[in-house]
Design a protein around this motif. Structure first.
Motif, PDB file in Angstrom:
ATOM      1  N   ALA A 152      -6.770  -1.538   2.370  1.00 41.54           N
ATOM      2  CA  ALA A 152      -8.000  -2.174   1.880  1.00 41.54           C
ATOM      3  C   ALA A 152      -7.981  -2.272   0.353  1.00 41.54           C
ATOM      4  O   ALA A 152      -8.409  -3.281  -0.217  1.00 41.54           O
ATOM      5  CB  ALA A 152      -9.225  -1.398   2.348  1.00 41.54           C
ATOM      6  N   ALA A 153      -7.471  -1.242  -0.302  1.00 37.98           N
ATOM      7  CA  ALA A 153      -7.391  -1.267  -1.767  1.00 37.98           C
ATOM      8  C   ALA A 153      -6.439  -2.364  -2.235  1.00 37.98           C
ATOM      9  O   ALA A 153      -6.710  -3.049  -3.224  1.00 37.98           O
ATOM     10  CB  ALA A 153      -6.932   0.088  -2.298  1.00 37.98           C
ATOM     11  N   VAL A 154      -5.341  -2.558  -1.509  1.00 31.01           N
ATOM     12  CA  VAL A 154      -4.393  -3.617  -1.861  1.00 31.01           C
ATOM     13  C   VAL A 154      -5.048  -4.985  -1.690  1.00 31.01           C
ATOM     14  O   VAL A 154      -4.938  -5.849  -2.561  1.00 31.01           O
ATOM     15  CB  VAL A 154      -3.107  -3.516  -1.013  1.00 31.01           C
ATOM     16  N   ALA A 179       0.834  -1.208   0.000  1.00 27.42           N
ATOM     17  CA  ALA A 179       0.000   0.000   0.000  1.00 27.42           C
ATOM     18  C   ALA A 179       0.867   1.256   0.000  1.00 27.42           C
ATOM     19  O   ALA A 179       0.593   2.206  -0.734  1.00 27.42           O
ATOM     20  CB  ALA A 179      -0.933  -0.012   1.208  1.00 27.42           C
ATOM     21  N   ALA A 180       1.923   1.245   0.796  1.00 28.98           N
ATOM     22  CA  ALA A 180       2.812   2.407   0.848  1.00 28.98           C
ATOM     23  C   ALA A 180       3.528   2.603  -0.493  1.00 28.98           C
ATOM     24  O   ALA A 180       3.661   3.736  -0.969  1.00 28.98           O
ATOM     25  CB  ALA A 180       3.828   2.233   1.970  1.00 28.98           C
ATOM     26  N   ALA A 181       3.967   1.514  -1.111  1.00 30.60           N
ATOM     27  CA  ALA A 181       4.681   1.616  -2.395  1.00 30.60           C
ATOM     28  C   ALA A 181       3.777   2.153  -3.492  1.00 30.60           C
ATOM     29  O   ALA A 181       4.228   2.884  -4.370  1.00 30.60           O
ATOM     30  CB  ALA A 181       5.235   0.255  -2.798  1.00 30.60           C
ATOM     31  N   MET A 182       2.495   1.784  -3.432  1.00 29.07           N
ATOM     32  CA  MET A 182       1.565   2.199  -4.478  1.00 29.07           C
ATOM     33  C   MET A 182       0.786   3.462  -4.123  1.00 29.07           C
ATOM     34  O   MET A 182      -0.003   3.950  -4.919  1.00 29.07           O
ATOM     35  CB  MET A 182       0.604   1.060  -4.782  1.00 29.07           C
ATOM     36  N   ASN A 183       0.976   3.928  -2.888  1.00 25.78           N
ATOM     37  CA  ASN A 183       0.282   5.128  -2.422  1.00 25.78           C
ATOM     38  C   ASN A 183      -1.241   4.945  -2.426  1.00 25.78           C
ATOM     39  O   ASN A 183      -1.984   5.804  -2.906  1.00 25.78           O
ATOM     40  CB  ASN A 183       0.698   6.337  -3.256  1.00 25.78           C
ATOM     41  N   VAL A 184      -1.682   3.775  -1.918  1.00 27.85           N
ATOM     42  CA  VAL A 184      -3.107   3.470  -1.786  1.00 27.85           C
ATOM     43  C   VAL A 184      -3.344   2.905  -0.386  1.00 27.85           C
ATOM     44  O   VAL A 184      -2.402   2.659   0.364  1.00 27.85           O
ATOM     45  CB  VAL A 184      -3.586   2.447  -2.859  1.00 27.85           C
TER      46      VAL A 184
END
Length: 170
Positions: free
Chosen positions: A142-144, A134-139
């Protein structure tokens, strides 16, 4: 004698390039030329930040994050001159035990949306946690989790019994 920043970066780049390239190949569904471009862009951005790296706890993880974000940015603004191929070209790398399995998996990954592909690569190839992904994708986490569930279901749907047949042949 103290190493210069350039020497430190060269050492870092030499140690991480192979890992970044393998991840980039998965993100690009086996397009080695685009993977090389992604790695070059990532290392260029890392070099620009290298003087401030003292504030970053894990430069390797940060480089992986830069790679994924660079990939997602390039996918959003893909040039209209690029034309996707219906089939993957034959691999000339000679790595891997079963080319048919590799092509089937890369083809299935290519059919996923870019963000879904990034989640699959980070979670299952890089073996990152939901929070790290989530941190790497900036989301959000829950989205991950949602993307991961949907992407894996889509991969199972695409590969079906073919994957077990291909894996059994290995």
């Amino acid at each position: 004698m103290r190493k210069s920043r350039a020497d430190e970066f060269m050492e870092f780049a030499a140690g991480r390039t192979g890992h970044l390239f393998r991840s980039a190949c998965l993100l690009t569904s086996g397009d080695t030329h685009l993977a090389e471009d992604l790695v070059q862009e990532t290392l260029g951005r890392m070099y620009a930040l290298w003087g401030r790296m003292a504030r970053i706890d894990n430069p390797s993880a940060y480089a992986q994050t830069v790679l994924v974000r660079t990939y997602l940015t390039q996918r959003r603004r893909r040039s209209s001159g690029e034309r996707p191929l219906a089939e993957l070209p034959e691999s000339t790398s000679g790595r891997g035990d079963d080319p048919a399995l590799r092509v089937a998996l890369l083809d299935a990954l290519a059919r996923l949306a870019p963000k879904d592909r990034a989640v699959v690569v980070l979670r299952y190839w890089e073996d990152r946690s939901v929070e790290e992904t989530a941190a790497a994708m900036n989301v959000s986490s829950a989205a991950v989790r949602t993307r991961s569930t949907r992407a894996l279901a889509r991969l199972r749907e695409q590969l079906g019994g073919d994957l077990s047949e291909l894996a059994a042949a290995v």
